[in-house]
Design a protein around this motif. Structure first.
Motif, PDB file in Angstrom:
ATOM      1  N   ILE A  21       1.215  83.142  54.396  1.00  0.00           N
ATOM      2  CA  ILE A  21       0.973  82.223  55.160  1.00  0.00           C
ATOM      3  C   ILE A  21       1.919  81.970  56.063  1.00  0.00           C
ATOM      4  O   ILE A  21       1.670  81.450  57.222  1.00  0.00           O
ATOM      5  N   MET A  22       3.123  82.356  55.784  1.00  0.00           N
ATOM      6  CA  MET A  22       4.114  82.396  56.814  1.00  0.00           C
ATOM      7  C   MET A  22       5.029  83.543  56.825  1.00  0.00           C
ATOM      8  O   MET A  22       6.056  83.973  56.155  1.00  0.00           O
ATOM      9  N   PRO A  23       4.178  84.545  57.512  1.00  0.00           N
ATOM     10  CA  PRO A  23       4.501  85.943  57.511  1.00  0.00           C
ATOM     11  C   PRO A  23       5.836  86.234  58.437  1.00  0.00           C
ATOM     12  O   PRO A  23       6.056  85.180  59.074  1.00  0.00           O
ATOM     13  N   ALA A  24       6.367  87.409  58.437  1.00  0.00           N
ATOM     14  CA  ALA A  24       7.337  87.888  59.218  1.00  0.00           C
ATOM     15  C   ALA A  24       7.351  87.285  60.565  1.00  0.00           C
ATOM     16  O   ALA A  24       8.338  86.833  61.216  1.00  0.00           O
ATOM     17  N   GLU A  25       6.201  87.416  61.281  1.00  0.00           N
ATOM     18  CA  GLU A  25       6.250  87.003  62.787  1.00  0.00           C
ATOM     19  C   GLU A  25       6.506  85.485  62.910  1.00  0.00           C
ATOM     20  O   GLU A  25       6.682  84.984  63.893  1.00  0.00           O
ATOM     21  N   GLN A  26       5.789  84.712  61.745  1.00  0.00           N
ATOM     22  CA  GLN A  26       5.925  83.258  61.845  1.00  0.00           C
ATOM     23  C   GLN A  26       7.520  82.910  61.805  1.00  0.00           C
ATOM     24  O   GLN A  26       7.999  82.102  62.233  1.00  0.00           O
ATOM     25  N   ARG A  27       8.243  83.669  60.832  1.00  0.00           N
ATOM     26  CA  ARG A  27       9.651  83.320  60.507  1.00  0.00           C
ATOM     27  C   ARG A  27      10.288  83.617  61.734  1.00  0.00           C
ATOM     28  O   ARG A  27      11.200  82.998  62.211  1.00  0.00           O
ATOM     29  N   ASP A  28      10.157  84.879  62.405  1.00  0.00           N
ATOM     30  CA  ASP A  28      10.627  85.260  63.693  1.00  0.00           C
ATOM     31  C   ASP A  28      10.567  84.446  64.814  1.00  0.00           C
ATOM     32  O   ASP A  28      11.617  83.989  65.642  1.00  0.00           O
ATOM     33  N   ALA A  29       9.316  83.792  64.872  1.00  0.00           N
ATOM     34  CA  ALA A  29       8.990  82.707  66.063  1.00  0.00           C
ATOM     35  C   ALA A  29       9.955  81.288  65.760  1.00  0.00           C
ATOM     36  O   ALA A  29      10.496  80.883  66.718  1.00  0.00           O
TER      37      ALA A  29
ATOM     38  N   ASN B  94       8.498  76.865  53.014  1.00  0.00           N
ATOM     39  CA  ASN B  94       7.225  77.219  53.329  1.00  0.00           C
ATOM     40  C   ASN B  94       6.655  76.605  54.538  1.00  0.00           C
ATOM     41  O   ASN B  94       5.566  76.789  54.871  1.00  0.00           O
ATOM     42  N   GLY B  95       7.347  75.732  55.311  1.00  0.00           N
ATOM     43  CA  GLY B  95       6.858  74.872  56.446  1.00  0.00           C
ATOM     44  C   GLY B  95       7.409  75.337  57.659  1.00  0.00           C
ATOM     45  O   GLY B  95       8.039  74.446  58.375  1.00  0.00           O
ATOM     46  N   LEU B  96       7.401  76.644  58.064  1.00  0.00           N
ATOM     47  CA  LEU B  96       8.237  77.250  59.042  1.00  0.00           C
ATOM     48  C   LEU B  96       7.525  77.107  60.470  1.00  0.00           C
ATOM     49  O   LEU B  96       6.996  78.169  60.966  1.00  0.00           O
ATOM     50  N   THR B  97       7.134  75.995  60.953  1.00  0.00           N
ATOM     51  CA  THR B  97       6.029  75.859  61.955  1.00  0.00           C
ATOM     52  C   THR B  97       6.932  75.824  63.304  1.00  0.00           C
ATOM     53  O   THR B  97       7.961  75.493  63.267  1.00  0.00           O
ATOM     54  N   THR B  98       6.261  76.470  64.314  1.00  0.00           N
ATOM     55  CA  THR B  98       6.817  76.198  65.649  1.00  0.00           C
ATOM     56  C   THR B  98       6.155  74.823  66.210  1.00  0.00           C
ATOM     57  O   THR B  98       5.010  74.811  66.247  1.00  0.00           O
ATOM     58  N   GLY B  99       6.940  74.414  67.377  1.00  0.00           N
ATOM     59  CA  GLY B  99       6.553  73.217  68.164  1.00  0.00           C
ATOM     60  C   GLY B  99       5.982  73.339  69.474  1.00  0.00           C
ATOM     61  O   GLY B  99       6.156  74.681  70.074  1.00  0.00           O
ATOM     62  N   ARG B 100       5.707  72.371  70.151  1.00  0.00           N
ATOM     63  CA  ARG B 100       5.474  72.553  71.615  1.00  0.00           C
ATOM     64  C   ARG B 100       6.908  73.089  72.311  1.00  0.00           C
ATOM     65  O   ARG B 100       8.020  72.589  71.914  1.00  0.00           O
ATOM     66  N   PRO B 101       6.618  73.808  73.447  1.00  0.00           N
ATOM     67  CA  PRO B 101       7.933  74.350  74.046  1.00  0.00           C
ATOM     68  C   PRO B 101       9.001  73.491  74.344  1.00  0.00           C
ATOM     69  O   PRO B 101       8.576  72.160  75.094  1.00  0.00           O
TER      70      PRO B 101
END
Length: 245
Positions: free
Chosen positions: A170-178, A143-150
């Motif tokens: 809270i972690m939708p498809a767009e977040q998973r894709d990112a 559940n913690g699929l965050t993206t980081g700094r470039p």
């Protein structure tokens, strides 16, 4: 069942006194070790039992704290704490490094063989340790699929496993894709498991709430997928951080 020794550990981080749970396996020699990060409300018996279960498998395990010993029952209080934290990678890394220092200081820990797993915010902290270049053997995040700094994901030096519910708002498809795009672009050895029909925090059994409080929308327990996600994490550790006598 092997004999597990546990103790409470306190340490400073993020301007708070953190209260972690350390579990040690039977024996006297050094063992591989695992950081276990909790979801947003904080550290509770669920993660403490996970640490104990890992110790029974032969790992030194530290279930670390993120809220200074607090378990938030009020979603608004929790969001007031977590929203700025999740927006600040350096603060997340500070919490992770403080826990990592405690784990490395334990004489039973093999400091060169450490993995980080976590749920929600705790998983995001594990990812930030990886993006900070920490020498980890594996990172697992539910559940913690965050993206980081470039560009910083290129500093991740170990396999990354991530799990998420298909219906998690809270972690939708767009977040998973990112997240997937970030890992792929960085050349990380990554896996993403989407558990069909599961909501956010699908891994966590229900917690008694005060009568006047409600959980956040989109949060729900999925017993089958909870067991599957735990098995996937155990498999990740067996592959990347095997326990050897």
């Amino acid at each position: 069942m092997t004999t597990v020794t546990t103790r409470t550990v306190t340490y400073p981080a993020d301007g708070l006194t953190m209260v972690g749970h350390l579990a040690l396996p039977a024996g006297a020699g050094r063992r591989p070790a695992v950081l276990i990060g909790p979801e947003g409300p904080g550290l509770n018996d669920f993660q403490r039992r996970r640490a104990d279960a890992l110790a029974e498998l032969g790992y030194v395990a530290l279930a670390f704290d993120i809220n200074g010993g607090r378990w938030f029952t009020d979603p608004q209080e929790m969001l007031a704490r977590l929203t700025p934290l999740l927006a600040d990678p350096d603060r997340m890394r500070g919490i992770g490094h403080a826990a990592l220092d405690v784990l490395r200081a334990e004489p039973r820990t093999d400091p060169d063989r450490i993995a980080a797993i976590g749920y929600g915010t705790g998983g995001a902290i594990g990812l930030e340790l990886g993006r900070d270049g920490v020498n980890l053997r594996a990172i697992g995040t539910v559940n913690g699929l965050t993206t980081g700094r470039p560009g910083e994901a290129a500093r991740i030096r170990c396999p990354v496993w991530a799990g998420v519910g298909s219906e998690d708002p809270i972690m939708p498809a767009e977040q998973r894709d990112a997240f997937a795009a970030e890992m792929q672009a960085a050349g990380v050895d990554w896996r993403l498991v989407v558990y069909g029909g599961a909501l956010h925090a699908f891994h966590h059994p229900p917690v008694d709430q005060p009568a006047d409080q409600t959980v956040l929308p989109g949060v729900g327990y999925h017993p089958k997928h909870a067991q599957r996600a735990w098995r996937d994490i155990i498999d990740l550790l067996a592959e990347c951080l095997p326990v050897t006598e």
